[in-house]
Design an enzyme around this catalytic site. Structure first.
Site, PDB file in Angstrom:
ATOM      1  CG  HIS A  96     121.127  80.089  24.321  1.00 22.36           C
ATOM      2  ND1 HIS A  96     121.241  80.964  23.258  1.00 22.36           N
ATOM      3  CD2 HIS A  96     120.845  80.865  25.405  1.00 22.36           C
ATOM      4  CE1 HIS A  96     121.033  82.206  23.688  1.00 22.36           C
ATOM      5  NE2 HIS A  96     120.800  82.165  24.971  1.00 22.36           N
ATOM      6  CG  ASP A 125     116.121  78.982  23.651  1.00 27.99           C
ATOM      7  OD1 ASP A 125     115.428  79.513  22.753  1.00 27.99           O
ATOM      8  OD2 ASP A 125     117.336  78.773  23.519  1.00 27.99           O
TER       9      ASP A 125
END
Length: 477
Positions: free
Chosen positions: A18, A117
């Site tokens: 991520h 995200d």
């Protein structure tokens, strides 16, 4: 800092998979769009992360890029080692919200927009509090996004048919999901709090100012067209976002070994930042590499039983030099054509080396993008999350990989299968089309990011929306 410069905040969830694409997005917004960017980093291992060079702003970013490491969050109370890494991520991000709110409230010039995200959608409430634009960055492909956005609308009977009778699950305008390419969420009870949280996150995504994707128009034209036609939320393909090659951190001895190998003769074997294999599978892989008689670089981790994502939240360059889990005599027998690298390797540096001719990968989307950008054909070996979908797309649709197959679905991939696919991707005639196709994709990806390319234009659109929003706020409208 001048008040007229648009300022974008990015929130990075725990895990290298991520963090890295978020950091690359930040660099692109600074270098190509001249925006001010602040990256807020949520991590589960502050000590290891602080020792990496990831949190250092590039020298050419000036004062336009700030990276803020949010305070450590203790999640030891949620169940210990047996808890899914996804539950750990979700809990960590949720508990970080007060710190994120505090950091933003202290800023003299607050961000124009907040980008999160999939695991950071709770932070969108903070964007609303401060009249910020809201975007979601999915560091994966359009097919995965299409499946997510459709999940709340799919009739539960269709999902039950998919799970119980193994029928394909149809996604409007997109390739159906085969049972063997399944996502874990489809096996959950709709009353499960995690499933409800997943649906809530998707609903929040649908109400944002746009979704950014680490893909590009020419790679997934059909799926992107279908997403845009639904008009649920604006879609901005801005990829491939890939870490650049930086100063060598691989070690002179290892680079010297690669330099001695013939061009495109080495298979690089790595299962990303989180992937782990069982003890039996590690031994079968070792035997397969030995039987192939091909050169290899293998990033090794100790085997882990029943946890394919065993190191997802581990950071840094740890080592395990014992290698006692390999077949007896394997290191000695293969020392002339194999390089064993415990725990970690600088992947972009390895993939960009001229000697690398193939990549045996878990099909994480970051690894997939890095392979395409460097023109390296892949052997698809998915382990968890959406990786089976990625492998399917790479093999059946894009033509950039071949797939390893076990004799039985729950069995280890055998040594003969591994020997065969390694030879196909490196030397056999059956791999010629894949080797040719990956070169086309490499050029295609570069064109998308170049000025005037599809991804460059998408990112410019996002930047212009943020600039216009700042002007509107300044005028008091």
């Amino acid at each position: 800092m001048e008040t007229t410069k648009s300022h974008i905040a990015l929130l990075a969830s725990p895990g290298m998979g991520h963090l890295i694409p978020v950091l690359e997005l930040a660099k692109h917004l600074v270098s190509h769009q001249s925006l001010k960017v602040t990256v807020f980093v949520v991590a589960t291992d502050h000590a290891s992360l602080a020792n990496t060079h990831l949190l250092q702003s590039p020298a050419d970013s000036g004062d336009l890029l700030d990276i803020v490491l949010l305070p450590f969050i203790d999640v030891s109370d949620i169940g210990g080692p047996s808890v899914s890494f996804i539950v750990t991520i979700v809990t960590t991000v949720l508990r970080s919200m007060p710190f994120l709110r505090s950091e933003i409230s202290k800023m003299e010039f607050r961000p124009t927009a907040l980008v999160v995200d999939l695991f950071g959608t709770d932070a969108l409430e903070i964007a609303d509090e401060y009249n910020m634009l809201k975007f979601v960055f999915i560091a994966s492909n359009a097919w995965f996004l299409a499946v997510m956005l459709c999940t709340p609308e799919i009739d539960r009977k269709e999902i039950d048919e998919h799970v119980k009778n193994r029928k394909p699950l149809h996604i409007p305008g997109c390739k159906p999901i085969k049972f063997e390419h399944n996502l874990d969420v489809f096996f959950m009870d709709t009353n499960d709090p995690f499933y409800q949280g997943y649906v809530e996150a998707i609903n929040k995504m649908s109400l944002t100012d746009g979704i950014l994707l680490n893909t590009w128009d020419e790679l997934e034209p059909t799926t992107l067209k279908a997403l845009r036609e639904t008009k649920k939320v604006p879609i901005y393909p801005i990829g491939p976002l890939v870490r650049p090659i930086e100063k060598s951190v691989f070690g002179n001895e290892k680079i010297a070994w690669l330099d001695k190998q013939p061009k495109q003769s080495v298979i690089y074997v790595s299962f990303g930042s989180g992937g782990t294999l069982s003890a039996q599978q590690v031994k079968e892989l070792a035997w397969g590499l030995e039987l192939s008689q091909q050169r290899f670089v293998w990033v090794l981790r100790p085997p882990t039983e029943n946890d394919a994502a065993g190191t997802f939240l581990a950071l840094g360059n740890g080592s395990d030099a014992t290698l006692d889990y390999l077949p007896d005599g394997f290191p000695a027998r293969t020392q002339d054509r194999g390089l064993l690298v415990p725990m970690w390797a600088p992947q972009v540096e390895v993939l960009s080396h001229p000697s690398i001719g193939g990549f045996l990968t878990h099909c994480g989307w970051n690894s997939t993008m890095e392979s395409i950008v460097n023109g390296v054909p892949m052997i698809a070996w998915p382990l968890y999350a959406e990786q089976k979908m990625n492998a399917s797309m790479l093999t059946e649709d894009i033509g950039a990989s071949i797939r390893v197959m076990a004799v039985e679905s729950d069995a280890a991939v055998g040594r003969e299968e591994i020997r065969s696919v390694v030879r196909k991707i490196l030397v056999d005639r059956q791999g010629r089309n894949i080797r040719s196709r990956i070169k086309e994709l490499k050029d295609n990806a570069a064109n998308a990011l170049a000025k005037g390319g599809s991804s460059y234009n998408s990112m410019s659109q996002v930047a212009n929306i943020c600039i216009q929003h700042l002007k509107t706020k300044a005028s008091g409208a």
